[in-house]
Design an enzyme around this catalytic site. Structure first.
Site, PDB file in Angstrom:
ATOM      1  CG  HIS A 229      -7.148   7.744   0.238  1.00  0.00           C
ATOM      2  ND1 HIS A 229      -7.593   6.448   0.086  1.00  0.00           N
ATOM      3  CD2 HIS A 229      -7.193   8.302  -0.994  1.00  0.00           C
ATOM      4  CE1 HIS A 229      -7.873   6.229  -1.198  1.00  0.00           C
ATOM      5  NE2 HIS A 229      -7.650   7.331  -1.872  1.00  0.00           N
TER       6      HIS A 229
ATOM      7  CB  CYS B  93      -0.911  -0.008   1.232  1.00  0.00           C
ATOM      8  SG  CYS B  93      -1.846   1.521   1.404  1.00  0.00           S
TER       9      CYS B  93
ATOM     10  CG  ASN C 237     -14.441   9.214  -4.352  1.00  0.00           C
ATOM     11  OD1 ASN C 237     -15.389   9.964  -4.224  1.00  0.00           O
ATOM     12  ND2 ASN C 237     -13.510   9.378  -5.279  1.00  0.00           N
TER      13      ASN C 237
ATOM     14  CB  CYS D 198       1.004   1.518   4.722  1.00  0.00           C
ATOM     15  SG  CYS D 198      -0.570   0.693   5.064  1.00  0.00           S
TER      16      CYS D 198
ATOM     17  CG  HIS E  39      -4.221   3.665   3.827  1.00  0.00           C
ATOM     18  ND1 HIS E  39      -3.219   2.941   4.445  1.00  0.00           N
ATOM     19  CD2 HIS E  39      -4.380   4.785   4.562  1.00  0.00           C
ATOM     20  CE1 HIS E  39      -2.787   3.626   5.494  1.00  0.00           C
ATOM     21  NE2 HIS E  39      -3.488   4.737   5.586  1.00  0.00           N
TER      22      HIS E  39
ATOM     23  CG  HIS F 174      -4.024  -0.969   4.866  1.00  0.00           C
ATOM     24  ND1 HIS F 174      -3.577  -0.313   3.739  1.00  0.00           N
ATOM     25  CD2 HIS F 174      -4.775  -2.007   4.433  1.00  0.00           C
ATOM     26  CE1 HIS F 174      -4.042  -0.937   2.663  1.00  0.00           C
ATOM     27  NE2 HIS F 174      -4.773  -1.965   3.053  1.00  0.00           N
TER      28      HIS F 174
ATOM     29  CD  GLN G 135      -8.905  11.493  -4.989  1.00  0.00           C
ATOM     30  OE1 GLN G 135      -8.278  11.968  -5.919  1.00  0.00           O
ATOM     31  NE2 GLN G 135      -9.846  10.590  -5.157  1.00  0.00           N
TER      32      GLN G 135
HETATM   33 ZN   LIG Z   1      -2.300   1.296   3.674  1.00  0.00          ZN
END
Ligand SMILES: [Zn+2]
Length: 366
Positions: free
Chosen positions: A195, A75, A182, A78, A193, A142, A197
Protein backbone atom coordinates in the site's frame (compact mmCIF):
# COMPACT_ATOMS: atom_id res chain seq x y z
CA UNK A 1 -5.63 1.84 -22.78
CA UNK A 2 -8.89 3.74 -22.69
CA UNK A 3 -9.77 6.05 -19.86
CA UNK A 4 -10.97 3.94 -16.95
CA UNK A 5 -14.48 4.54 -15.66
CA UNK A 6 -14.68 6.52 -12.41
CA UNK A 7 -14.30 4.72 -9.09
CA UNK A 8 -17.14 3.23 -7.06
CA UNK A 9 -17.64 5.20 -3.85
CA UNK A 10 -18.68 3.42 -0.62
CA UNK A 11 -19.12 4.77 2.93
CA UNK A 12 -17.23 3.21 5.86
CA UNK A 13 -18.85 2.82 9.31
CA UNK A 14 -17.40 6.07 10.62
CA UNK A 15 -18.29 8.08 7.53
CA UNK A 16 -14.97 7.94 5.72
CA UNK A 17 -14.95 7.49 1.94
CA UNK A 18 -13.78 4.25 0.31
CA UNK A 19 -13.11 4.30 -3.44
CA UNK A 20 -12.86 1.16 -5.59
CA UNK A 21 -10.84 1.35 -8.81
CA UNK A 22 -11.52 -1.74 -10.92
CA UNK A 23 -9.81 -3.45 -13.83
CA UNK A 24 -11.82 -3.80 -17.04
CA UNK A 25 -14.43 -6.53 -16.56
CA UNK A 26 -14.26 -6.31 -12.75
CA UNK A 27 -17.00 -4.74 -10.65
CA UNK A 28 -16.66 -3.70 -7.03
CA UNK A 29 -19.05 -5.63 -4.74
CA UNK A 30 -18.78 -3.92 -1.33
CA UNK A 31 -20.82 -4.99 1.70
CA UNK A 32 -21.96 -2.87 4.64
CA UNK A 33 -19.14 -1.96 7.02
CA UNK A 34 -20.43 -3.42 10.30
CA UNK A 35 -17.50 -2.49 12.54
CA UNK A 36 -18.44 -0.47 15.65
CA UNK A 37 -16.02 2.35 14.84
CA UNK A 38 -16.11 5.51 16.94
CA UNK A 39 -17.40 8.48 14.98
CA UNK A 40 -14.70 10.87 13.95
CA UNK A 41 -14.60 14.49 14.97
CA UNK A 42 -12.15 15.23 17.73
CA UNK A 43 -9.17 13.60 15.99
CA UNK A 44 -7.53 16.86 15.00
CA UNK A 45 -3.78 17.12 14.80
CA UNK A 46 -1.97 20.41 15.25
CA UNK A 47 0.49 22.32 13.09
CA UNK A 48 3.21 24.12 14.97
CA UNK A 49 5.48 26.64 13.32
CA UNK A 50 9.22 26.42 13.92
CA UNK A 51 10.38 30.03 13.68
CA UNK A 52 14.04 29.01 13.51
CA UNK A 53 13.58 27.12 10.23
CA UNK A 54 10.37 28.57 8.86
CA UNK A 55 8.91 25.06 8.72
CA UNK A 56 5.66 23.60 9.96
CA UNK A 57 5.72 20.50 12.17
CA UNK A 58 2.67 18.22 12.41
CA UNK A 59 1.88 17.15 15.98
CA UNK A 60 -0.35 14.09 15.58
CA UNK A 61 -0.29 12.45 19.00
CA UNK A 62 -3.48 10.48 18.30
CA UNK A 63 -1.57 8.32 15.82
CA UNK A 64 0.18 6.51 18.67
CA UNK A 65 -2.77 4.09 18.83
CA UNK A 66 -2.66 3.10 15.18
CA UNK A 67 -2.43 -0.50 14.00
CA UNK A 68 1.09 -1.80 14.47
CA UNK A 69 2.33 -4.90 12.65
CA UNK A 70 -0.84 -7.00 12.95
CA UNK A 71 -0.71 -10.76 12.18
CA UNK A 72 -1.53 -11.58 8.54
CA UNK A 73 -5.00 -12.90 9.41
CA UNK A 74 -5.87 -9.58 11.06
CA UNK A 75 -4.62 -7.34 8.26
CA UNK A 76 -6.93 -4.32 7.94
CA UNK A 77 -6.00 -3.94 4.26
CA UNK A 78 -6.97 -7.45 3.13
CA UNK A 79 -10.51 -7.83 1.74
CA UNK A 80 -13.13 -8.29 4.48
CA UNK A 81 -16.13 -10.10 2.98
CA UNK A 82 -17.98 -10.18 6.33
CA UNK A 83 -17.80 -6.43 6.81
CA UNK A 84 -16.40 -6.85 10.32
CA UNK A 85 -12.63 -7.30 9.94
CA UNK A 86 -11.15 -4.89 7.45
CA UNK A 87 -11.00 -1.36 6.14
CA UNK A 88 -12.22 -2.81 2.84
CA UNK A 89 -15.62 -4.52 3.36
CA UNK A 90 -15.71 -6.54 0.15
CA UNK A 91 -14.89 -10.08 -1.02
CA UNK A 92 -12.11 -8.74 -3.24
CA UNK A 93 -10.79 -5.59 -4.89
CA UNK A 94 -8.21 -4.42 -7.43
CA UNK A 95 -7.14 -1.00 -6.11
CA UNK A 96 -8.82 0.96 -3.31
CA UNK A 97 -8.30 4.35 -1.71
CA UNK A 98 -9.75 5.49 1.61
CA UNK A 99 -9.18 8.16 4.21
CA UNK A 100 -6.66 7.11 6.84
CA UNK A 101 -8.36 6.17 10.11
CA UNK A 102 -5.40 7.66 12.00
CA UNK A 103 -4.68 10.75 9.91
CA UNK A 104 -1.83 13.19 10.44
CA UNK A 105 -3.94 15.79 8.64
CA UNK A 106 -7.74 15.92 8.40
CA UNK A 107 -10.64 18.27 7.92
CA UNK A 108 -10.94 21.32 5.74
CA UNK A 109 -9.61 24.74 6.45
CA UNK A 110 -7.52 27.56 5.14
CA UNK A 111 -3.87 27.45 4.24
CA UNK A 112 -1.83 28.47 7.29
CA UNK A 113 0.80 30.21 5.19
CA UNK A 114 0.27 33.79 6.29
CA UNK A 115 2.30 34.59 9.36
CA UNK A 116 0.90 37.15 11.76
CA UNK A 117 2.84 40.41 11.93
CA UNK A 118 5.75 40.52 14.36
CA UNK A 119 5.00 41.77 17.84
CA UNK A 120 1.41 40.66 18.04
CA UNK A 121 2.18 38.29 20.90
CA UNK A 122 1.96 35.06 18.91
CA UNK A 123 5.42 33.74 19.63
CA UNK A 124 4.08 30.20 19.54
CA UNK A 125 2.22 29.92 16.27
CA UNK A 126 -0.07 26.94 15.80
CA UNK A 127 -2.93 26.00 13.49
CA UNK A 128 -5.33 23.06 13.16
CA UNK A 129 -3.76 20.19 11.19
CA UNK A 130 -6.18 20.50 8.31
CA UNK A 131 -5.58 18.53 5.13
CA UNK A 132 -6.04 15.01 3.92
CA UNK A 133 -4.41 11.62 4.50
CA UNK A 134 -5.46 8.70 2.35
CA UNK A 135 -4.34 5.09 2.08
CA UNK A 136 -4.07 3.41 -1.33
CA UNK A 137 -3.99 -0.39 -1.49
CA UNK A 138 -2.17 -1.48 -4.64
CA UNK A 139 -3.60 -5.01 -4.61
CA UNK A 140 -5.72 -7.35 -2.47
CA UNK A 141 -2.81 -9.82 -2.41
CA UNK A 142 -1.32 -9.50 1.08
CA UNK A 143 2.07 -10.86 0.07
CA UNK A 144 2.34 -8.98 -3.23
CA UNK A 145 4.28 -5.85 -4.07
CA UNK A 146 4.07 -3.00 -6.54
CA UNK A 147 6.96 -4.54 -8.46
CA UNK A 148 4.92 -7.72 -8.89
CA UNK A 149 1.88 -6.07 -10.49
CA UNK A 150 1.00 -6.98 -14.07
CA UNK A 151 1.00 -3.98 -16.46
CA UNK A 152 -2.77 -3.35 -16.46
CA UNK A 153 -2.83 -3.45 -12.66
CA UNK A 154 0.13 -1.06 -12.28
CA UNK A 155 -1.62 1.23 -14.75
CA UNK A 156 -4.75 1.11 -12.58
CA UNK A 157 -2.73 2.31 -9.58
CA UNK A 158 -1.44 5.17 -11.72
CA UNK A 159 -5.05 5.96 -12.65
CA UNK A 160 -5.99 6.02 -8.96
CA UNK A 161 -3.05 8.34 -8.16
CA UNK A 162 -4.15 10.57 -11.00
CA UNK A 163 -7.76 10.64 -9.81
CA UNK A 164 -6.76 11.52 -6.25
CA UNK A 165 -4.32 14.18 -7.46
CA UNK A 166 -7.00 15.94 -9.52
CA UNK A 167 -9.58 15.67 -6.73
CA UNK A 168 -7.36 16.85 -3.87
CA UNK A 169 -5.63 19.61 -5.85
CA UNK A 170 -9.03 21.14 -6.53
CA UNK A 171 -9.94 21.30 -2.84
CA UNK A 172 -9.87 24.48 -0.80
CA UNK A 173 -7.02 24.59 1.68
CA UNK A 174 -4.83 21.93 0.04
CA UNK A 175 -1.58 23.41 -1.27
CA UNK A 176 0.29 20.26 -2.27
CA UNK A 177 -0.66 16.66 -3.11
CA UNK A 178 1.93 14.03 -2.29
CA UNK A 179 1.54 10.36 -3.36
CA UNK A 180 4.17 8.10 -1.83
CA UNK A 181 5.02 4.57 -0.79
CA UNK A 182 7.11 3.42 2.15
CA UNK A 183 8.11 -0.19 1.59
CA UNK A 184 9.93 -2.44 4.07
CA UNK A 185 10.12 -2.89 7.82
CA UNK A 186 13.60 -1.35 7.66
CA UNK A 187 12.04 2.05 7.12
CA UNK A 188 9.31 1.66 9.71
CA UNK A 189 6.38 0.29 7.73
CA UNK A 190 3.78 -0.97 10.20
CA UNK A 191 1.57 -2.83 7.68
CA UNK A 192 3.24 -5.19 5.20
CA UNK A 193 0.23 -5.34 2.84
CA UNK A 194 1.27 -3.52 -0.38
CA UNK A 195 0.00 0.00 0.00
CA UNK A 196 0.94 3.64 -0.28
CA UNK A 197 -0.29 6.91 1.05
CA UNK A 198 -1.56 10.18 -0.33
CA UNK A 199 -1.20 13.41 1.63
CA UNK A 200 -2.90 16.69 0.90
CA UNK A 201 -0.75 19.23 2.73
CA UNK A 202 -2.23 22.60 3.67
CA UNK A 203 1.15 24.22 2.95
CA UNK A 204 3.94 23.79 0.42
CA UNK A 205 6.39 21.23 1.93
CA UNK A 206 9.94 22.54 2.50
CA UNK A 207 11.63 20.32 -0.08
CA UNK A 208 9.13 21.29 -2.77
CA UNK A 209 9.54 24.94 -1.82
CA UNK A 210 13.33 24.73 -2.12
CA UNK A 211 13.13 23.05 -5.53
CA UNK A 212 10.69 25.65 -6.79
CA UNK A 213 12.92 28.44 -5.53
CA UNK A 214 15.95 26.98 -7.34
CA UNK A 215 13.88 26.42 -10.48
CA UNK A 216 12.67 30.04 -10.43
CA UNK A 217 16.20 31.36 -10.02
CA UNK A 218 17.36 29.14 -12.90
CA UNK A 219 14.51 30.35 -15.12
CA UNK A 220 15.35 33.98 -14.38
CA UNK A 221 19.02 33.33 -15.17
CA UNK A 222 18.62 31.24 -18.29
CA UNK A 223 15.01 31.42 -19.42
CA UNK A 224 14.83 27.61 -19.28
CA UNK A 225 13.26 25.07 -16.94
CA UNK A 226 15.72 23.67 -14.41
CA UNK A 227 14.31 20.13 -14.42
CA UNK A 228 14.16 19.99 -18.23
CA UNK A 229 17.81 21.11 -18.37
CA UNK A 230 18.84 18.47 -15.83
CA UNK A 231 17.06 15.76 -17.83
CA UNK A 232 18.67 16.93 -21.09
CA UNK A 233 22.14 16.85 -19.50
CA UNK A 234 21.60 13.42 -17.96
CA UNK A 235 20.48 12.07 -21.33
CA UNK A 236 23.47 13.64 -23.10
CA UNK A 237 25.91 12.34 -20.48
CA UNK A 238 24.32 8.91 -20.30
CA UNK A 239 26.38 7.25 -17.56
CA UNK A 240 23.74 7.71 -14.90
CA UNK A 241 20.74 6.72 -17.03
CA UNK A 242 19.15 3.49 -15.79
CA UNK A 243 16.23 2.99 -18.17
CA UNK A 244 14.40 4.87 -20.88
CA UNK A 245 11.09 4.64 -22.71
CA UNK A 246 9.56 6.85 -25.37
CA UNK A 247 8.01 9.13 -22.75
CA UNK A 248 10.12 8.66 -19.60
CA UNK A 249 13.72 8.50 -18.41
CA UNK A 250 15.06 7.00 -15.16
CA UNK A 251 18.46 8.06 -13.88
CA UNK A 252 20.56 8.24 -10.76
CA UNK A 253 20.94 11.95 -9.99
CA UNK A 254 24.38 13.60 -10.18
CA UNK A 255 24.33 14.46 -6.47
CA UNK A 256 22.47 11.39 -5.18
CA UNK A 257 22.01 11.53 -1.41
CA UNK A 258 20.96 7.93 -0.78
CA UNK A 259 22.85 4.64 -1.33
CA UNK A 260 20.22 3.80 -3.96
CA UNK A 261 18.46 6.72 -5.57
CA UNK A 262 16.65 6.90 -8.90
CA UNK A 263 14.64 9.76 -10.37
CA UNK A 264 12.05 9.19 -13.10
CA UNK A 265 11.21 12.16 -15.34
CA UNK A 266 8.70 12.45 -18.17
CA UNK A 267 10.53 13.41 -21.37
CA UNK A 268 8.35 16.49 -21.72
CA UNK A 269 7.40 19.12 -19.18
CA UNK A 270 4.20 18.53 -17.21
CA UNK A 271 3.30 19.60 -13.67
CA UNK A 272 1.60 16.39 -12.58
CA UNK A 273 0.00 13.09 -13.61
CA UNK A 274 -3.21 14.82 -14.63
CA UNK A 275 -1.44 16.56 -17.52
CA UNK A 276 -0.09 13.32 -19.03
CA UNK A 277 -1.78 11.66 -22.02
CA UNK A 278 -3.01 8.06 -21.92
CA UNK A 279 -0.03 6.60 -23.79
CA UNK A 280 2.35 8.48 -21.49
CA UNK A 281 0.57 7.12 -18.42
CA UNK A 282 0.98 3.58 -19.82
CA UNK A 283 4.66 4.34 -20.29
CA UNK A 284 4.97 5.70 -16.79
CA UNK A 285 3.51 2.52 -15.26
CA UNK A 286 5.95 0.47 -17.35
CA UNK A 287 9.15 2.29 -16.38
CA UNK A 288 8.08 2.61 -12.74
CA UNK A 289 7.64 -1.17 -12.38
CA UNK A 290 10.85 -1.73 -14.35
CA UNK A 291 12.85 0.35 -11.85
CA UNK A 292 11.21 -1.34 -8.83
CA UNK A 293 12.09 -4.77 -10.26
CA UNK A 294 15.70 -3.70 -10.71
CA UNK A 295 15.66 -2.62 -7.05
CA UNK A 296 14.49 -6.08 -5.95
CA UNK A 297 17.26 -7.74 -7.97
CA UNK A 298 20.03 -5.80 -6.20
CA UNK A 299 20.12 -8.04 -3.11
CA UNK A 300 18.65 -11.36 -2.09
CA UNK A 301 15.61 -9.87 -0.34
CA UNK A 302 13.22 -7.12 -1.34
CA UNK A 303 14.81 -3.68 -1.26
CA UNK A 304 13.27 -1.31 1.29
CA UNK A 305 12.48 1.96 -0.43
CA UNK A 306 10.60 5.22 -0.34
CA UNK A 307 8.89 6.34 -3.51
CA UNK A 308 7.94 10.03 -3.73
CA UNK A 309 5.84 11.53 -6.51
CA UNK A 310 6.73 15.22 -6.88
CA UNK A 311 3.69 16.88 -8.38
CA UNK A 312 2.93 20.55 -8.78
CA UNK A 313 -0.10 22.69 -9.43
CA UNK A 314 -0.27 24.99 -12.42
CA UNK A 315 -0.18 28.11 -10.24
CA UNK A 316 2.16 31.12 -10.09
CA UNK A 317 3.90 29.65 -7.06
CA UNK A 318 4.43 26.19 -8.56
CA UNK A 319 4.56 26.81 -12.32
CA UNK A 320 8.24 25.80 -12.68
CA UNK A 321 7.60 22.45 -10.97
CA UNK A 322 8.24 19.46 -13.24
CA UNK A 323 6.52 16.20 -12.36
CA UNK A 324 8.97 13.50 -11.38
CA UNK A 325 9.37 10.53 -9.05
CA UNK A 326 12.22 10.26 -6.56
CA UNK A 327 12.93 6.71 -5.35
CA UNK A 328 15.39 6.13 -2.55
CA UNK A 329 16.63 3.29 -0.38
CA UNK A 330 18.60 3.18 2.84
CA UNK A 331 20.14 -0.20 1.95
CA UNK A 332 23.85 0.31 1.25
CA UNK A 333 24.89 -3.35 1.07
CA UNK A 334 23.40 -6.82 1.50
CA UNK A 335 23.84 -6.53 5.27
CA UNK A 336 24.06 -2.81 6.00
CA UNK A 337 21.59 0.03 6.20
CA UNK A 338 22.34 3.73 5.98
CA UNK A 339 21.15 5.58 9.06
CA UNK A 340 20.56 9.27 9.02
CA UNK A 341 22.95 10.31 11.76
CA UNK A 342 24.56 13.57 12.84
CA UNK A 343 25.51 15.15 9.54
CA UNK A 344 22.31 14.15 7.76
CA UNK A 345 19.77 14.54 10.57
CA UNK A 346 21.23 17.54 12.32
CA UNK A 347 22.71 19.49 9.42
CA UNK A 348 20.97 18.14 6.31
CA UNK A 349 24.35 17.27 4.79
CA UNK A 350 24.24 13.84 3.19
CA UNK A 351 27.36 11.70 2.91
CA UNK A 352 27.21 8.85 0.39
CA UNK A 353 29.56 5.85 0.37
CA UNK A 354 28.98 5.05 -3.30
CA UNK A 355 29.31 6.95 -6.56
CA UNK A 356 26.04 7.62 -8.40
CA UNK A 357 27.71 6.35 -11.60
CA UNK A 358 28.50 2.92 -10.11
CA UNK A 359 24.95 2.53 -8.76
CA UNK A 360 23.54 3.48 -12.17
CA UNK A 361 25.79 0.94 -13.91
CA UNK A 362 24.67 -1.79 -11.54
CA UNK A 363 20.97 -0.94 -11.94
CA UNK A 364 21.31 -0.80 -15.74
CA UNK A 365 22.81 -4.29 -15.81
CA UNK A 366 20.29 -5.91 -13.44
ZN1 LIG B 1 -3.29 -7.76 3.96
Amino acid sequence: MNTAPGPTRWPLADGRDLLFFSLPGHTAAPVTDLRPLPQRGDQQSELRFDRTTGQWVIIAALRQDRTYKPPADACPLCPGPSGTTSEIPAPDYDVVVFENRFPSLSGAGGTPSALPPAGDGQDFLAAPGHGRCEVICFSSDHTGSFAGLVPAHARLVVEAWRHRTADLMAREGIAHVFCFENRGEEIGVTLSHPHGQIYGYPFLPPRAAVMLREARAHAERTGANLFADILAREMAYGDRVVARTESFTAFVPFAARWPVEVHIYPNRFVHNLVELAEAELDDFATIYVDVLRRFDRMYSGQLPYISALHQYADTDEQRDGYFHVELMSIRRSATKLKFLAGSESAMDVFISDVTPESVAKRLREL
